[in-house]
Write a protein that holds these residues in place. Sequence first.
Motif, PDB file in Angstrom:
ATOM      1  N   ILE A  91       0.855  -1.188   0.000  1.00  0.00           N
ATOM      2  CA  ILE A  91       0.000   0.000   0.000  1.00  0.00           C
ATOM      3  C   ILE A  91       0.891   1.237   0.000  1.00  0.00           C
ATOM      4  O   ILE A  91       1.913   1.267   0.693  1.00  0.00           O
ATOM      5  N   GLY A  92       0.511   2.216  -0.771  1.00  0.00           N
ATOM      6  CA  GLY A  92       1.367   3.386  -0.901  1.00  0.00           C
ATOM      7  C   GLY A  92       0.630   4.702  -0.780  1.00  0.00           C
ATOM      8  O   GLY A  92      -0.604   4.743  -0.735  1.00  0.00           O
ATOM      9  N   TRP A  93       1.420   5.754  -0.732  1.00  0.00           N
ATOM     10  CA  TRP A  93       0.923   7.121  -0.711  1.00  0.00           C
ATOM     11  C   TRP A  93       1.459   7.875  -1.920  1.00  0.00           C
ATOM     12  O   TRP A  93       2.649   7.799  -2.234  1.00  0.00           O
ATOM     13  N   PHE A  94       0.564   8.579  -2.578  1.00  0.00           N
ATOM     14  CA  PHE A  94       0.919   9.510  -3.636  1.00  0.00           C
ATOM     15  C   PHE A  94       0.460  10.888  -3.181  1.00  0.00           C
ATOM     16  O   PHE A  94      -0.351  11.020  -2.256  1.00  0.00           O
ATOM     17  N   ARG A  95       0.931  11.912  -3.870  1.00  0.00           N
ATOM     18  CA  ARG A  95       0.421  13.248  -3.618  1.00  0.00           C
ATOM     19  C   ARG A  95       0.380  14.037  -4.913  1.00  0.00           C
ATOM     20  O   ARG A  95       1.124  13.750  -5.853  1.00  0.00           O
ATOM     21  N   GLN A  96      -0.501  15.015  -4.948  1.00  0.00           N
ATOM     22  CA  GLN A  96      -0.603  15.878  -6.120  1.00  0.00           C
ATOM     23  C   GLN A  96      -0.773  17.314  -5.667  1.00  0.00           C
ATOM     24  O   GLN A  96      -1.759  17.656  -4.998  1.00  0.00           O
ATOM     25  N   ALA A  97       0.207  18.125  -6.032  1.00  0.00           N
ATOM     26  CA  ALA A  97       0.152  19.550  -5.721  1.00  0.00           C
ATOM     27  C   ALA A  97      -0.544  20.280  -6.865  1.00  0.00           C
ATOM     28  O   ALA A  97      -0.578  19.787  -7.997  1.00  0.00           O
ATOM     29  N   PRO A  98      -1.083  21.453  -6.600  1.00  0.00           N
ATOM     30  CA  PRO A  98      -1.767  22.219  -7.649  1.00  0.00           C
ATOM     31  C   PRO A  98      -0.855  22.451  -8.852  1.00  0.00           C
ATOM     32  O   PRO A  98       0.285  22.906  -8.707  1.00  0.00           O
ATOM     33  N   GLY A  99      -1.353  22.125 -10.027  1.00  0.00           N
ATOM     34  CA  GLY A  99      -0.597  22.354 -11.247  1.00  0.00           C
ATOM     35  C   GLY A  99       0.524  21.375 -11.509  1.00  0.00           C
ATOM     36  O   GLY A  99       1.292  21.548 -12.458  1.00  0.00           O
ATOM     37  N   LYS A 100       0.634  20.345 -10.669  1.00  0.00           N
ATOM     38  CA  LYS A 100       1.712  19.361 -10.832  1.00  0.00           C
ATOM     39  C   LYS A 100       1.144  17.963 -11.021  1.00  0.00           C
ATOM     40  O   LYS A 100      -0.012  17.700 -10.688  1.00  0.00           O
ATOM     41  N   ALA A 159      -5.223  -5.769  10.344  1.00  0.00           N
ATOM     42  CA  ALA A 159      -6.267  -6.400  11.142  1.00  0.00           C
ATOM     43  C   ALA A 159      -7.088  -7.304  10.232  1.00  0.00           C
ATOM     44  O   ALA A 159      -6.905  -7.309   9.021  1.00  0.00           O
ATOM     45  N   LYS A 160      -8.025  -8.031  10.819  1.00  0.00           N
ATOM     46  CA  LYS A 160      -8.752  -9.051  10.063  1.00  0.00           C
ATOM     47  C   LYS A 160      -9.523  -8.473   8.885  1.00  0.00           C
ATOM     48  O   LYS A 160      -9.461  -9.010   7.784  1.00  0.00           O
ATOM     49  N   ASN A 161     -10.247  -7.407   9.068  1.00  0.00           N
ATOM     50  CA  ASN A 161     -11.090  -6.872   8.007  1.00  0.00           C
ATOM     51  C   ASN A 161     -10.628  -5.534   7.459  1.00  0.00           C
ATOM     52  O   ASN A 161     -11.118  -5.088   6.425  1.00  0.00           O
ATOM     53  N   THR A 162      -9.687  -4.901   8.141  1.00  0.00           N
ATOM     54  CA  THR A 162      -9.224  -3.585   7.719  1.00  0.00           C
ATOM     55  C   THR A 162      -7.719  -3.477   7.909  1.00  0.00           C
ATOM     56  O   THR A 162      -7.195  -3.868   8.944  1.00  0.00           O
ATOM     57  N   VAL A 163      -7.067  -2.969   6.887  1.00  0.00           N
ATOM     58  CA  VAL A 163      -5.650  -2.647   6.995  1.00  0.00           C
ATOM     59  C   VAL A 163      -5.543  -1.137   7.126  1.00  0.00           C
ATOM     60  O   VAL A 163      -6.131  -0.399   6.330  1.00  0.00           O
ATOM     61  N   THR A 164      -4.814  -0.676   8.114  1.00  0.00           N
ATOM     62  CA  THR A 164      -4.628   0.750   8.310  1.00  0.00           C
ATOM     63  C   THR A 164      -3.165   1.100   8.065  1.00  0.00           C
ATOM     64  O   THR A 164      -2.267   0.481   8.640  1.00  0.00           O
ATOM     65  N   VAL A 165      -2.950   2.072   7.202  1.00  0.00           N
ATOM     66  CA  VAL A 165      -1.601   2.525   6.879  1.00  0.00           C
ATOM     67  C   VAL A 165      -1.450   3.959   7.368  1.00  0.00           C
ATOM     68  O   VAL A 165      -2.334   4.796   7.157  1.00  0.00           O
ATOM     69  N   TYR A 166      -0.338   4.223   8.033  1.00  0.00           N
ATOM     70  CA  TYR A 166      -0.068   5.549   8.582  1.00  0.00           C
ATOM     71  C   TYR A 166       1.104   6.193   7.844  1.00  0.00           C
ATOM     72  O   TYR A 166       2.064   5.513   7.479  1.00  0.00           O
ATOM     73  N   LEU A 167       1.012   7.480   7.665  1.00  0.00           N
ATOM     74  CA  LEU A 167       2.125   8.246   7.119  1.00  0.00           C
ATOM     75  C   LEU A 167       2.432   9.360   8.116  1.00  0.00           C
ATOM     76  O   LEU A 167       1.704  10.342   8.212  1.00  0.00           O
ATOM     77  N   GLN A 168       3.508   9.182   8.872  1.00  0.00           N
ATOM     78  CA  GLN A 168       3.931  10.197   9.826  1.00  0.00           C
ATOM     79  C   GLN A 168       4.815  11.192   9.103  1.00  0.00           C
ATOM     80  O   GLN A 168       5.836  10.798   8.518  1.00  0.00           O
ATOM     81  N   TYR A 203      10.683   5.435  -0.017  1.00  0.00           N
ATOM     82  CA  TYR A 203      10.343   6.846   0.109  1.00  0.00           C
ATOM     83  C   TYR A 203      10.892   7.626  -1.074  1.00  0.00           C
ATOM     84  O   TYR A 203      11.995   7.349  -1.562  1.00  0.00           O
ATOM     85  N   ALA A 204      10.166   8.637  -1.490  1.00  0.00           N
ATOM     86  CA  ALA A 204      10.689   9.583  -2.466  1.00  0.00           C
ATOM     87  C   ALA A 204      11.836  10.363  -1.820  1.00  0.00           C
ATOM     88  O   ALA A 204      11.834  10.600  -0.607  1.00  0.00           O
ATOM     89  N   ASP A 205      12.810  10.750  -2.624  1.00  0.00           N
ATOM     90  CA  ASP A 205      13.970  11.477  -2.088  1.00  0.00           C
ATOM     91  C   ASP A 205      13.546  12.738  -1.340  1.00  0.00           C
ATOM     92  O   ASP A 205      14.175  13.120  -0.349  1.00  0.00           O
ATOM     93  N   SER A 206      12.485  13.365  -1.811  1.00  0.00           N
ATOM     94  CA  SER A 206      12.055  14.636  -1.237  1.00  0.00           C
ATOM     95  C   SER A 206      11.513  14.511   0.189  1.00  0.00           C
ATOM     96  O   SER A 206      11.411  15.511   0.905  1.00  0.00           O
ATOM     97  N   VAL A 207      11.172  13.282   0.611  1.00  0.00           N
ATOM     98  CA  VAL A 207      10.599  13.107   1.945  1.00  0.00           C
ATOM     99  C   VAL A 207      11.441  12.202   2.840  1.00  0.00           C
ATOM    100  O   VAL A 207      11.104  12.014   4.016  1.00  0.00           O
ATOM    101  N   LYS A 208      12.517  11.641   2.317  1.00  0.00           N
ATOM    102  CA  LYS A 208      13.361  10.749   3.124  1.00  0.00           C
ATOM    103  C   LYS A 208      13.868  11.467   4.368  1.00  0.00           C
ATOM    104  O   LYS A 208      14.307  12.603   4.308  1.00  0.00           O
ATOM    105  N   GLY A 209      13.784  10.772   5.488  1.00  0.00           N
ATOM    106  CA  GLY A 209      14.236  11.345   6.740  1.00  0.00           C
ATOM    107  C   GLY A 209      13.187  12.182   7.444  1.00  0.00           C
ATOM    108  O   GLY A 209      13.353  12.543   8.616  1.00  0.00           O
ATOM    109  N   ARG A 210      12.102  12.507   6.755  1.00  0.00           N
ATOM    110  CA  ARG A 210      11.037  13.306   7.358  1.00  0.00           C
ATOM    111  C   ARG A 210       9.725  12.540   7.482  1.00  0.00           C
ATOM    112  O   ARG A 210       8.953  12.790   8.404  1.00  0.00           O
ATOM    113  N   PHE A 211       9.470  11.619   6.564  1.00  0.00           N
ATOM    114  CA  PHE A 211       8.230  10.844   6.558  1.00  0.00           C
ATOM    115  C   PHE A 211       8.532   9.400   6.957  1.00  0.00           C
ATOM    116  O   PHE A 211       9.602   8.873   6.661  1.00  0.00           O
TER     117      PHE A 211
END
Length: 118
Positions: A34-43, A75-84, A60-68
Amino acid sequence: QVQLVESGGGLVQPGDSLTLSCAASGFAFEHLNIGWFRQAPGKEREGVSCIDESNSSTWYADSVKGRFAVSRVNAKNTVTVYLQMKNLKPEDTAVYYCTSPCSGLGYWGVGTQVTVSS
């Protein structure tokens, strides 16, 4: 019903921290990465992070390494993914999406807005 539901976005100041959550259900997500993507305005949408099904490998993308940091709870019915996210910068402002698998060719959530501004 397959669902990926993101939460935790908001408006923060530069240097602040924020934790996003993604609740994935309705499919065998415990067997998928499971992953995280992001989209900034105009990008283009960009990959941010990915975690494998066993919680043993991350990317991790280079831009977030060391920070994220990504983690997951299978769990049985739900997988929860966290992005700190720490030391947030204005350039982290974007809509953050959860997706599985990390290739982006499967299921997507509707996104949560993160705005970093003073």
